[in-house]
Design an enzyme around this catalytic site. Structure first.
Site, PDB file in Angstrom:
ATOM      1  N   GLU A   1       1.361 -10.886  15.446  1.00 48.20           N
ATOM      2  CA  GLU A   1       2.681 -10.478  14.935  1.00 48.20           C
ATOM      3  C   GLU A   1       3.790 -11.362  15.481  1.00 48.20           C
ATOM      4  O   GLU A   1       3.846 -11.627  16.676  1.00 48.20           O
ATOM      5  CB  GLU A   1       2.948  -9.016  15.341  1.00 48.20           C
ATOM      6  CG  GLU A   1       3.547  -8.203  14.240  1.00 48.20           C
ATOM      7  CD  GLU A   1       2.713  -8.262  12.969  1.00 48.20           C
ATOM      8  OE1 GLU A   1       3.169  -8.915  12.008  1.00 48.20           O
ATOM      9  OE2 GLU A   1       1.615  -7.692  12.922  1.00 48.20           O
ATOM     10  N   HIS A   2       4.699 -11.764  14.605  1.00 44.09           N
ATOM     11  CA  HIS A   2       5.887 -12.559  14.981  1.00 44.09           C
ATOM     12  C   HIS A   2       5.515 -13.897  15.611  1.00 44.09           C
ATOM     13  O   HIS A   2       6.215 -14.374  16.492  1.00 44.09           O
ATOM     14  CB  HIS A   2       6.783 -11.774  15.955  1.00 44.09           C
ATOM     15  CG  HIS A   2       7.559 -10.681  15.295  1.00 44.09           C
ATOM     16  ND1 HIS A   2       8.690 -10.913  14.546  1.00 44.09           N
ATOM     17  CD2 HIS A   2       7.364  -9.337  15.260  1.00 44.09           C
ATOM     18  CE1 HIS A   2       9.164  -9.751  14.089  1.00 44.09           C
ATOM     19  NE2 HIS A   2       8.363  -8.792  14.494  1.00 44.09           N
TER      20      HIS A   2
ATOM     21  N   ASP B   1       3.938 -16.527  13.430  1.00 41.84           N
ATOM     22  CA  ASP B   1       3.816 -17.584  12.409  1.00 41.84           C
ATOM     23  C   ASP B   1       5.039 -18.503  12.448  1.00 41.84           C
ATOM     24  O   ASP B   1       4.918 -19.724  12.356  1.00 41.84           O
ATOM     25  CB  ASP B   1       3.571 -17.015  11.003  1.00 41.84           C
ATOM     26  CG  ASP B   1       4.651 -16.075  10.489  1.00 41.84           C
ATOM     27  OD1 ASP B   1       5.449 -15.543  11.299  1.00 41.84           O
ATOM     28  OD2 ASP B   1       4.708 -15.852   9.257  1.00 41.84           O
TER      29      ASP B   1
ATOM     30  N   GLY C   1       6.491  -3.174   5.652  1.00 37.55           N
ATOM     31  CA  GLY C   1       5.772  -4.160   6.455  1.00 37.55           C
ATOM     32  C   GLY C   1       4.473  -4.621   5.812  1.00 37.55           C
ATOM     33  O   GLY C   1       3.633  -5.221   6.464  1.00 37.55           O
TER      34      GLY C   1
ATOM     35  N   SER D   1       4.653  -6.470   3.009  1.00 35.09           N
ATOM     36  CA  SER D   1       5.013  -7.695   2.320  1.00 35.09           C
ATOM     37  C   SER D   1       5.321  -7.533   0.842  1.00 35.09           C
ATOM     38  O   SER D   1       5.027  -8.413   0.038  1.00 35.09           O
ATOM     39  CB  SER D   1       3.837  -8.660   2.468  1.00 35.09           C
ATOM     40  OG  SER D   1       4.314  -9.927   2.630  1.00 35.09           O
ATOM     41  N   SER D   2       5.958  -6.424   0.473  1.00 34.48           N
ATOM     42  CA  SER D   2       6.331  -6.227  -0.932  1.00 34.48           C
ATOM     43  C   SER D   2       7.305  -7.311  -1.396  1.00 34.48           C
ATOM     44  O   SER D   2       7.200  -7.807  -2.512  1.00 34.48           O
ATOM     45  CB  SER D   2       6.945  -4.843  -1.138  1.00 34.48           C
ATOM     46  OG  SER D   2       8.077  -4.675  -0.301  1.00 34.48           O
TER      47      SER D   2
ATOM     48  N   ASP E   1       3.021 -14.513   4.882  1.00 36.01           N
ATOM     49  CA  ASP E   1       2.930 -13.543   3.790  1.00 36.01           C
ATOM     50  C   ASP E   1       2.621 -14.231   2.464  1.00 36.01           C
ATOM     51  O   ASP E   1       1.794 -13.773   1.673  1.00 36.01           O
ATOM     52  CB  ASP E   1       4.240 -12.757   3.666  1.00 36.01           C
ATOM     53  CG  ASP E   1       4.625 -12.085   4.977  1.00 36.01           C
ATOM     54  OD1 ASP E   1       3.761 -11.996   5.876  1.00 36.01           O
ATOM     55  OD2 ASP E   1       5.781 -11.652   5.116  1.00 36.01           O
TER      56      ASP E   1
ATOM     57  N   ASN F   1      14.338  -3.045   6.374  1.00 38.20           N
ATOM     58  CA  ASN F   1      14.680  -4.104   5.429  1.00 38.20           C
ATOM     59  C   ASN F   1      14.984  -5.387   6.190  1.00 38.20           C
ATOM     60  O   ASN F   1      16.017  -5.529   6.810  1.00 38.20           O
ATOM     61  CB  ASN F   1      15.877  -3.681   4.577  1.00 38.20           C
ATOM     62  CG  ASN F   1      16.200  -4.728   3.524  1.00 38.20           C
ATOM     63  OD1 ASN F   1      15.914  -5.906   3.702  1.00 38.20           O
ATOM     64  ND2 ASN F   1      16.780  -4.304   2.424  1.00 38.20           N
TER      65      ASN F   1
END
Length: 460
Positions: free
Chosen positions: A50-51, A53, A145, A147-148, A192, A235
């Site tokens: 997580e966090h 990339d 979370g 990735s929409s 993503d 958001n």
């Protein structure tokens, strides 16, 4: 996978898929004609990493079944018209001949779509885009979370490429969509969009950056991953939390570089310092302890250490929506990133070497990841911590927040024989006591198997 290949074009019977049939009906009712083609891009769940990339490190996501699906017809109207099957998302149309404007102060659904359109337009230098009528149907819960928003950008990029009869490989599309999502103001690292295009059914992927590549990671037999939404929306584009972390990592990069005699002006990502020093991740963790103090840094201390003015600090280190920040936790953020990067590599190596206690080992890594996100990166929230705790008590061997955090989803690794009792127990402990959560439970708690990547669908 052959990453040089283009996204697949699949022939499909619309009548044999209820969702496609409904979308076709909606489209025909709205536009008075049939769609020419359909395209979809999946959401994803990041299993670990997580966090990191955007710091240059590899991550380990898989695509999920929920996706963004669009029905499209192409015309010579000189207009792109967007509609959504969800009535809370309003119609929007834009002229093909004028410059596409994206309002980053106001991240509405159609702006994410237009990021993808603009990305293709700029890539190919298309002066006059093909006119399009689109209806979009999404099954990824927004701000969860999963990735929409990136799936929407990816779907739009694929749609625009197809409508304008252009051709790009999956990798090129992933890179293009990662870049064009920045029009909306999120400084993400590209995970993503990469998994949305490069995913394959039945396998998770190790995604590496610069150059972008994806390697299969076969998940162990005997357990599944369960996604659970804590029902607090986050958001990313509208909040500055995310971009503050990007900035803190950038400053930590320069402070570490400076301390080791490297030129800080050339280095932007924590991974670059490791590469330049030819150090291991363990050595980087030791360097963080040695060079960066745990107390938050103020602007003056950073400017002094780097020999820059406060103007340079604002223009070269801060981003548009982080100008007001005064305190920076460099030690904690760098420690999380190097530690998490090491956990990703360990996770893959367990999956590759298949020891007898694989499931337990992966669960432990997930738990360590959550603790680091919560305590060092501070990207969790009370509800996520409570949900992760309930998941562990309900039989998960590992559970962690996934996606940016500050709300959204947890992902849990659950032994096959415990899945039913796990779901029941989480339902009773987290969802049912709260009427708002209880109403959302159906789309908030589900088993997820690794799905395939984005594709164009043509009616048979």
């Amino acid at each position: 996978a052959d990453m040089a290949t283009n996204p697949p074009k699949l022939r499909t019977k619309i009548t044999s898929n209820e969702r496609l049939q409904n979308l076709k009906n909606t489209f025909e009712t709205k536009y008075g004609e049939a769609p020419l083609f359909y395209a979809y891009a999946p959401g994803r769940v990041n299993l670990i990493g997580e966090h990191i990339d955007y710091c240059g490190y590899s991550v380990l996501p898989m695509a999920i079944e929920p996706n963004i699906l669009a029905a499209v017809s192409v015309n010579t109207s000189g207009t792109i018209t967007l509609a959504n099957t969800n009535p809370q998302y309003k119609d929007y149309s834009v002229s093909c001949s004028e410059d596409i404007a994206i309002d980053r102060e106001n991240p509405k659904w159609h702006y994410y779509f237009l990021c993808g359109v603009k990305g293709i337009q700029e890539k190919f230098g298309i002066a006059q885009l093909a006119g399009m009528s689109c209806v979009v149907d999404g099954t990824i819960p927004p701000s969860s979370g999963l990735s929409s928003s990136s799936a929407l950008v990816c779907c739009a990029g694929l749609v625009t490429m197809e409508a304008n009869q252009k051709s790009l490989s999956k990798v090129a599309l992933a890179e293009l969509c990662a870049k064009c999502e920045r029009y909306i103001g999120t400084e993400g690292g590209g995970m993503d969009q990469s998994i949305s295009f490069l995913a394959e059914k039945g396998t998770a992927k190790l995604i590496e950056f610069q150059p972008l590549r994806a390697t299969d990671v076969k998940l162990p037999d005997g357990a599944v991953f369960v996604i659970s939404n804590c029902c607090v929306e986050m958001n990313k584009a509208a909040s500055s939390h995310f971009n503050i972390r990007v900035v803190e990592c950038r400053i930590a990069t320069k402070m570490l570089a400076q301390a080791r005699g490297l030129d800080p002006s050339r280095l932007m990502k924590l991974a670059q310092v490791q590469t330049e020093l030819k150090a291991s991740l363990e050595e980087m963790l030791a360097l963080v302890d040695e060079v960066l103090h745990p107390e938050p840094y103020g602007r003056e201390e950073i400017c002094k250490a780097l020999g820059i003015t406060s103007e340079q600090f604002s223009t070269e280190l801060l981003s548009a929506n982080t100008q007001h920040e005064m305190h920076f936790k460099l030690h904690q953020r760098a420690k999380h990133v190097y530690g998490e990067a090491a956990r990703v590599l360990r996770f893959k190596s367990v999956c590759d070497s298949k020891p007898a206690d694989s499931v337990q080992l992966l669960g432990d890594l997930m738990n360590q990841s959550h603790a680091s996100c919560r305590d060092l990166y501070e990207c969790s929230c009370a509800e996520l911590d409570q949900l992760v705790d309930i998941c562990l008590k309900s039989g998960a061997v590992g559970s962690r927040l996934t996606g940016a955090g500050w709300g959204g989803c947890a992902v849990s690794m659950v032994p096959d024989e415990k899945v039913e009792s796990f779901l029941q127990s989480v339902r009773e402990a987290y969802y049912l006591p709260d009427p708002r959560r209880a109403a959302m439970e159906k789309q908030s708690l589900f088993v997820s198997r690794p799905g395939g990547g984005a594709a164009v669908l043509l009616e048979e």
